[in-house]
Design a protein around this motif. Structure first.
Motif, PDB file in Angstrom:
ATOM      1  N   ASN A  30      42.413  24.192  -6.314  1.00 16.03           N
ATOM      2  CA  ASN A  30      41.116  24.756  -6.721  1.00 16.03           C
ATOM      3  C   ASN A  30      40.426  23.940  -7.807  1.00 16.03           C
ATOM      4  OD1 ASN A  30      41.432  27.164  -5.038  1.00 16.03           O
ATOM      5  ND2 ASN A  30      43.001  27.758  -6.528  1.00 16.03           N
ATOM      6  N   THR A  31      40.684  22.653  -7.878  1.00 13.43           N
ATOM      7  CA  THR A  31      40.033  21.819  -8.883  1.00 13.43           C
ATOM      8  C   THR A  31      39.958  20.381  -8.394  1.00 13.43           C
ATOM      9  OG1 THR A  31      40.098  21.042 -11.184  1.00 13.43           O
ATOM     10  CG2 THR A  31      42.213  21.363 -10.076  1.00 13.43           C
ATOM     11  N   VAL A  32      38.924  19.675  -8.834  1.00 13.06           N
ATOM     12  CA  VAL A  32      38.800  18.249  -8.543  1.00 13.06           C
ATOM     13  C   VAL A  32      39.009  17.423  -9.802  1.00 13.06           C
ATOM     14  CG1 VAL A  32      37.271  18.572  -6.568  1.00 13.06           C
ATOM     15  CG2 VAL A  32      36.290  18.351  -8.854  1.00 13.06           C
ATOM     16  N   SER A  33      39.381  18.077 -10.889  1.00 10.55           N
ATOM     17  CA  SER A  33      39.626  17.366 -12.152  1.00 10.55           C
ATOM     18  C   SER A  33      40.939  17.858 -12.760  1.00 10.55           C
ATOM     19  CB  SER A  33      38.462  17.563 -13.122  1.00 10.55           C
ATOM     20  OG  SER A  33      38.230  18.950 -13.320  1.00 10.55           O
ATOM     21  N   PRO A  34      42.070  17.505 -12.151  1.00  6.45           N
ATOM     22  CA  PRO A  34      43.360  17.970 -12.670  1.00  6.45           C
ATOM     23  C   PRO A  34      43.706  17.332 -13.999  1.00  6.45           C
ATOM     24  CG  PRO A  34      43.688  16.348 -10.950  1.00  6.45           C
ATOM     25  CD  PRO A  34      42.219  16.631 -10.992  1.00  6.45           C
ATOM     26  N   SER A  35      44.587  17.984 -14.746  1.00  8.44           N
ATOM     27  CA  SER A  35      45.027  17.465 -16.036  1.00  8.44           C
ATOM     28  C   SER A  35      46.269  16.597 -15.855  1.00  8.44           C
ATOM     29  CB  SER A  35      45.340  18.625 -16.986  1.00  8.44           C
ATOM     30  OG  SER A  35      46.382  19.429 -16.468  1.00  8.44           O
ATOM     31  N   GLY A  36      46.648  15.911 -16.911  1.00  6.48           N
ATOM     32  CA  GLY A  36      47.805  15.031 -16.835  1.00  6.48           C
ATOM     33  C   GLY A  36      49.092  15.763 -16.533  1.00  6.48           C
ATOM     34  N   SER A  37      49.176  17.020 -16.906  1.00  8.56           N
ATOM     35  CA  SER A  37      50.402  17.782 -16.648  1.00  8.56           C
ATOM     36  C   SER A  37      50.590  18.101 -15.165  1.00  8.56           C
ATOM     37  CB  SER A  37      50.376  19.090 -17.450  1.00  8.56           C
ATOM     38  OG  SER A  37      49.250  19.882 -17.072  1.00  8.56           O
ATOM     39  N   ASP A  38      49.540  17.928 -14.374  1.00  6.90           N
ATOM     40  CA  ASP A  38      49.613  18.215 -12.949  1.00  6.90           C
ATOM     41  C   ASP A  38      50.012  16.995 -12.120  1.00  6.90           C
ATOM     42  OD1 ASP A  38      48.768  20.867 -13.323  1.00  6.90           O
ATOM     43  OD2 ASP A  38      46.658  20.263 -13.321  1.00  6.90           O
ATOM     44  N   PHE A  39      50.345  15.891 -12.789  1.00  7.78           N
ATOM     45  CA  PHE A  39      50.691  14.670 -12.066  1.00  7.78           C
ATOM     46  C   PHE A  39      52.003  14.855 -11.319  1.00  7.78           C
ATOM     47  CE2 PHE A  39      52.692  10.454 -11.834  1.00  7.78           C
ATOM     48  CZ  PHE A  39      51.684   9.749 -11.183  1.00  7.78           C
ATOM     49  N   VAL A  40      51.994  14.534 -10.005  1.00  6.95           N
ATOM     50  CA  VAL A  40      53.204  14.691  -9.187  1.00  6.95           C
ATOM     51  C   VAL A  40      53.607  13.379  -8.533  1.00  6.95           C
ATOM     52  CG1 VAL A  40      52.808  17.143  -8.751  1.00  6.95           C
ATOM     53  CG2 VAL A  40      51.822  15.433  -7.192  1.00  6.95           C
ATOM     54  N   GLY A  41      52.899  12.314  -8.812  1.00  4.69           N
ATOM     55  CA  GLY A  41      53.247  11.023  -8.227  1.00  4.69           C
ATOM     56  C   GLY A  41      53.083  11.006  -6.719  1.00  4.69           C
ATOM     57  N   LEU A  42      54.138  10.625  -6.030  1.00  2.00           N
ATOM     58  CA  LEU A  42      54.108  10.548  -4.569  1.00  2.00           C
ATOM     59  C   LEU A  42      54.572  11.846  -3.909  1.00  2.00           C
ATOM     60  CD1 LEU A  42      55.567   6.947  -4.077  1.00  2.00           C
ATOM     61  CD2 LEU A  42      53.162   7.637  -4.048  1.00  2.00           C
ATOM     62  N   GLY A  43      54.645  12.903  -4.691  1.00  2.00           N
ATOM     63  CA  GLY A  43      55.122  14.170  -4.156  1.00  2.00           C
ATOM     64  C   GLY A  43      54.258  14.710  -3.025  1.00  2.00           C
ATOM     65  N   ASN A  44      52.941  14.600  -3.178  1.00  2.00           N
ATOM     66  CA  ASN A  44      52.051  15.075  -2.114  1.00  2.00           C
ATOM     67  C   ASN A  44      52.239  14.286  -0.819  1.00  2.00           C
ATOM     68  OD1 ASN A  44      50.782  17.142  -3.576  1.00  2.00           O
ATOM     69  ND2 ASN A  44      49.322  15.712  -4.493  1.00  2.00           N
ATOM     70  N   TYR A  45      52.476  12.974  -0.961  1.00  2.00           N
ATOM     71  CA  TYR A  45      52.677  12.153   0.227  1.00  2.00           C
ATOM     72  C   TYR A  45      53.979  12.537   0.941  1.00  2.00           C
ATOM     73  CZ  TYR A  45      48.878   9.202  -1.435  1.00  2.00           C
ATOM     74  OH  TYR A  45      47.654   8.740  -1.842  1.00  2.00           O
ATOM     75  N   GLY A  46      55.025  12.778   0.158  1.00  2.00           N
ATOM     76  CA  GLY A  46      56.279  13.206   0.761  1.00  2.00           C
ATOM     77  C   GLY A  46      56.149  14.552   1.447  1.00  2.00           C
ATOM     78  N   ALA A  47      55.383  15.471   0.816  1.00  5.17           N
ATOM     79  CA  ALA A  47      55.190  16.796   1.417  1.00  5.17           C
ATOM     80  C   ALA A  47      54.420  16.696   2.728  1.00  5.17           C
ATOM     81  CB  ALA A  47      54.455  17.706   0.428  1.00  5.17           C
ATOM     82  N   MET A  48      53.412  15.831   2.777  1.00  3.67           N
ATOM     83  CA  MET A  48      52.634  15.696   4.007  1.00  3.67           C
ATOM     84  C   MET A  48      53.455  15.062   5.125  1.00  3.67           C
ATOM     85  SD  MET A  48      49.724  17.062   3.559  1.00  3.67           S
ATOM     86  CE  MET A  48      48.897  16.494   5.019  1.00  3.67           C
ATOM     87  N   LEU A  49      54.205  14.032   4.786  1.00  4.34           N
ATOM     88  CA  LEU A  49      55.003  13.357   5.806  1.00  4.34           C
ATOM     89  C   LEU A  49      56.154  14.224   6.290  1.00  4.34           C
ATOM     90  CD1 LEU A  49      55.096   9.744   4.320  1.00  4.34           C
ATOM     91  CD2 LEU A  49      53.744  10.566   6.262  1.00  4.34           C
TER      92      LEU A  49
END
Length: 314
Positions: free
Chosen positions: A53-72
């Motif tokens: 629900n945001t297009v401007s996440p904060s630094g604490s929301d950094f997940v690295g390549l986690g989203n890519y792993g979840a999609m694959l």
């Protein structure tokens, strides 16, 4: 000061000859950067964050390549890629054959060639949304007043077919492929027409002298090889456009209850991921980046396979 003058001369050219070029092109360059490249770069940035629900996440929301792993690792996303492969297997050869056939017929006309060229090209000006709704509500409506069911009734076809909700057999593919075929065949016909008109008549004259029969023999040994560069470009464009399929799928298959679990191409899946109930923009952005990379890799591999841009290629 001297550096500024040299820089201005490089941009504007000697005696400001490029000034009017930048006056007309400049706004489009700015618009392209603001509305295309900036959103693309920001999408890549979002793909490394847990952005709900945001297009401007904060630094604490950094997940690295986690989203890519979840999609694959998401079966639904991988299934959407499978839907794309099925759609490509149907639409690419069908559009190629139909557009080439139309181009060959129109090219042989001696009268009213411009008229028929315009008639076949005209559907490309139609909105995908409008065409999908016509196919859905008028032609392949799943009740007795749909055109397809009416014709089948005249031929003794029996019960009405629910074209868009029947999965065994999957009649919805007939609806999806025919609407895309009607919309884009005219465009690729124009490309083939341009290729046909570039073929020298002397080749056909030489073939006739050598005893080649007009028709299939001439087409196989002269026309088709001379269309190689055009064919490669057409196939590349067809595959890329198949990756980008969204409007016809969404408008044909979605209803008040949502979108069915079948025939969900990548862009429809990403649409519901990023803008659905969860609004997971980070996950959706990662999927978009993966899809863009797949398109780029597939395009490069096809270009190298067909030898596009090879030295000596027309």
């Amino acid at each position: 000061m001297r550096g500024r003058t040299v820089g201005a001369e490089r941009i504007l050219g000697p005696q400001r000859r490029n000034l009017w070029f930048w006056v007309f092109v400049g706004p489009f360059v700015v618009g392209l950067g603001l509305f295309t490249y900036v959103p693309l770069a920001w999408s890549v940035y979002l793909s490394f964050f847990d952005a709900h629900n945001t297009v401007s996440p904060s630094g604490s929301d950094f997940v690295g390549l986690g989203n890519y792993g979840a999609m694959l690792g998401d079966d639904a996303f991988l299934g959407s890629l499978g839907t794309f492969l099925v759609f490509t297997a149907f639409i690419v050869p069908a559009t190629y054959a139909l557009s080439l056939g139309l181009a060959l017929m129109v090219n042989r006309l001696r009268i009213a060639q411009a008229f028929f060229r315009s008639v076949f090209f005209l559907p490309t000006a139609c909105s995908y949304v409008v065409a999908a709704l016509i196919w859905k509500l008028s032609i392949f409506n799943g009740v007795r007043f749909g055109l397809a069911n009416t014709v089948l009734g005249w031929l003794g076809g029996g019960e009405d077919i629910a074209w868009l909700s029947t999965t065994d057999p999957p009649w919805y593919w007939l609806v999806i492929v025919t609407v895309r075929l009607w919309l884009q065949a005219g465009f690729y016909m124009i490309l083939f027409l341009a290729g046909l008109q570039r073929i020298s008549p002397q080749l056909y004259e030489a073939a006739a002298v050598d005893g080649a029969r007009p028709g299939w023999q001439t087409f196989r040994h002269i026309t088709f090889p001379q269309l190689r560069a055009t064919s490669v470009a057409v196939v590349l464009l067809l595959v890329i456009n198949a990756f980008q399929a969204f409007d016809e799928f969404y408008n044909l298959l979605s209803d008040a209850r949502g979108y069915p679990p079948y025939a969900r191409p990548p862009l429809v899946y990403l649409y519901y991921t990023a803008l659905g109930q969860d609004q997971n923009l980070g996950l959706g952005s990662a999927g978009a980046v993966i899809l863009a990379l797949i398109i780029a890799v597939a395009t490069v591999l096809q270009a190298r396979w067909f030898g596009l841009g090879r030295k000596g290629e027309d």
